[in-house]
Scaffold this active site. Structure first.
Site, PDB file in Angstrom:
ATOM      1  N   ASP A  38      31.712  30.572  35.418  1.00 15.13           N
ATOM      2  CA  ASP A  38      31.202  30.469  34.052  1.00 15.13           C
ATOM      3  C   ASP A  38      29.683  30.495  34.069  1.00 15.13           C
ATOM      4  O   ASP A  38      29.037  29.640  34.667  1.00 15.13           O
ATOM      5  CB  ASP A  38      31.685  29.157  33.419  1.00 15.13           C
ATOM      6  CG  ASP A  38      33.155  29.223  33.045  1.00 15.13           C
ATOM      7  OD1 ASP A  38      33.534  30.180  32.334  1.00 15.13           O
ATOM      8  OD2 ASP A  38      33.914  28.345  33.473  1.00 15.13           O
ATOM      9  N   GLY A 145      32.070  26.886  26.284  1.00 16.02           N
ATOM     10  CA  GLY A 145      30.897  26.035  26.526  1.00 16.02           C
ATOM     11  C   GLY A 145      31.163  24.780  27.331  1.00 16.02           C
ATOM     12  O   GLY A 145      30.290  24.325  28.057  1.00 16.02           O
ATOM     13  N   GLY A 148      37.301  20.465  29.496  1.00 18.63           N
ATOM     14  CA  GLY A 148      37.887  19.231  28.965  1.00 18.63           C
ATOM     15  C   GLY A 148      38.146  19.200  27.472  1.00 18.63           C
ATOM     16  O   GLY A 148      38.276  18.132  26.894  1.00 18.63           O
ATOM     17  N   ASP A 179      41.669  31.008  28.925  1.00 19.06           N
ATOM     18  CA  ASP A 179      40.620  30.114  29.420  1.00 19.06           C
ATOM     19  C   ASP A 179      40.429  28.951  28.452  1.00 19.06           C
ATOM     20  O   ASP A 179      40.043  29.153  27.299  1.00 19.06           O
ATOM     21  CB  ASP A 179      39.320  30.927  29.557  1.00 19.06           C
ATOM     22  CG  ASP A 179      38.203  30.140  30.225  1.00 19.06           C
ATOM     23  OD1 ASP A 179      38.438  29.001  30.666  1.00 19.06           O
ATOM     24  OD2 ASP A 179      37.076  30.686  30.294  1.00 19.06           O
ATOM     25  N   GLY A 180      40.709  27.744  28.957  1.00 15.96           N
ATOM     26  CA  GLY A 180      40.491  26.542  28.160  1.00 15.96           C
ATOM     27  C   GLY A 180      41.757  25.731  27.968  1.00 15.96           C
ATOM     28  O   GLY A 180      42.736  26.227  27.415  1.00 15.96           O
ATOM     29  N   GLY A 201      41.282  24.596  35.328  1.00 15.01           N
ATOM     30  CA  GLY A 201      40.123  23.695  35.293  1.00 15.01           C
ATOM     31  C   GLY A 201      40.553  22.251  35.347  1.00 15.01           C
ATOM     32  O   GLY A 201      41.488  21.890  36.075  1.00 15.01           O
TER      33      GLY A 201
HETATM   34  C1  DX5 Z   1      34.685  27.721  29.864  1.00 19.89           C
HETATM   35  C2  DX5 Z   1      35.444  27.160  31.043  1.00 19.89           C
HETATM   36  C3  DX5 Z   1      36.278  25.997  30.604  1.00 19.89           C
HETATM   37  C4  DX5 Z   1      36.897  25.184  31.685  1.00 19.89           C
HETATM   38  C5  DX5 Z   1      38.352  25.286  31.744  1.00 19.89           C
HETATM   39  O1  DX5 Z   1      34.704  29.063  29.770  1.00 19.89           O
HETATM   40  O2  DX5 Z   1      36.118  28.124  31.798  1.00 19.89           O
HETATM   41  O3  DX5 Z   1      37.197  26.412  29.661  1.00 19.89           O
HETATM   42  O4  DX5 Z   1      36.331  25.349  32.893  1.00 19.89           O
HETATM   43  O5  DX5 Z   1      38.884  24.091  32.162  1.00 19.89           O
HETATM   44  P1  DX5 Z   1      39.531  22.965  31.243  1.00 19.89           P
HETATM   45  O6  DX5 Z   1      39.520  23.392  29.820  1.00 19.89           O
HETATM   46  O7  DX5 Z   1      40.912  22.829  31.819  1.00 19.89           O
HETATM   47  O8  DX5 Z   1      38.701  21.764  31.478  1.00 19.89           O
HETATM   48 ZN    ZN Z   2      35.332  30.664  31.467  1.00 14.90          ZN
END
Ligand code: DX5
Ligand code: ZN
Length: 224
Positions: A38, A145, A148, A179-180, A201
């Site tokens: 990212d 951005g 979590g 993603d997310g 993530g």
């Molecule tokens: C942003 C990132 C987040 C994150 C994904 O583009 O890619 O969305 O690291 O992990 P989570 O949402 O599981 O914390």
């Molecule tokens: Zn990402």
């Protein structure tokens, strides 16, 4: 839809830097497909994250391809800053890119796979005339951005609509990345909706900056 193999792309921003080498070895052993990188510029998204040196250093310790997610303004003017290699995915946000078709073409010319990323509020239809230039569509399931956050439910039907649309228009080979908030529970729903690449993530894999072999196995089970 279900015939395509699901792949794991691990969110490196969630990995504790002091554990990077150990975590990289673990991911290599378990056959992780991509490192999700990212890049945030404090403009397009209200945060800063990872960068050009990080990619170079990671590349020097592993051959796992990168999945570079550019959350930056005018990525078209900045692509050459990045060490992009054949086999990588590079995604640019539709919302940031003035000449999207040219940018996607440029990514392919570098030997990488071109992906367009969409914020939760952006409909997939905006990609209608660049479908032939795409290897993937990154559907943000939270606002970009921060790690979590909570899944935005409407993005599940967006995955489904996008998959159907791609198949109906003869673009079966275009992959969908999510993603997310890809938790184990959400991953199952995302897979059913048609996602192929899952960003792992803090929700589904990484806790306190580290992951385990068992954690990777559970994540893989959820997306299969
Ligand atoms: C942003 C990132 C987040 C994150 C994904 O583009 O890619 O969305 O690291 O992990 P989570 O949402 O599981 O914390
Ligand atoms: Zn990402």
């Amino acid at each position: 839809m279900a015939s395509r193999a699901s792949q794991i792309s691990v969110s490196m921003m969630c990995v504790d830097v002091t554990h990077t080498k150990d975590m990289v070895r673990l991911m290599e052993q378990s056959g992780v497909s991509y490192f999700h990188i990212d890049i945030m510029d404090g403009e397009f998204v209200p945060n800063f994250c990872l960068g050009t040196d990080y990619i170079r250093q990671l590349r020097s310790i592993s051959k796992v391809p990168m999945d570079i997610h550019l959350m930056i303004e005018s990525p078209d003017r900045k692509l050459d800053y990045f060490d992009i290699a054949p086999g990588d995915f590079v995604s640019v946000h539709y919302e940031t890119t003035r000449h999207l078709q040219r940018t996607l073409q440029y990514i392919r010319a570098k030997g990488a796979k071109a992906m367009a990323a969409l914020n939760p509020a952006t409909p997939p239809d905006v990609l209608r005339y660049v479908l032939d230039d795409l290897d993937g569509i990154l559907i943000m399931t939270v606002n970009p951005g921060f790690a979590g956050q909570k899944l935005i439910p409407a993005t599940l039907s967006k995955i489904e609509d996008t998959r159907r649309w791609l198949d109906e228009t003869g673009h079966e080979d275009v992959q969908i990345e999510v993603d997310g908030n890809v938790s184990l529970t959400n991953a199952v729903r995302m897979r059913q909706a048609g996602a192929d690449i899952f960003v792992a993530g803090t929700s589904g894999l990484i806790h306190d900056g580290v992951m385990t072999e068992d954690g990777l196995a559970s994540f893989r089970k959820a997306i299969t």
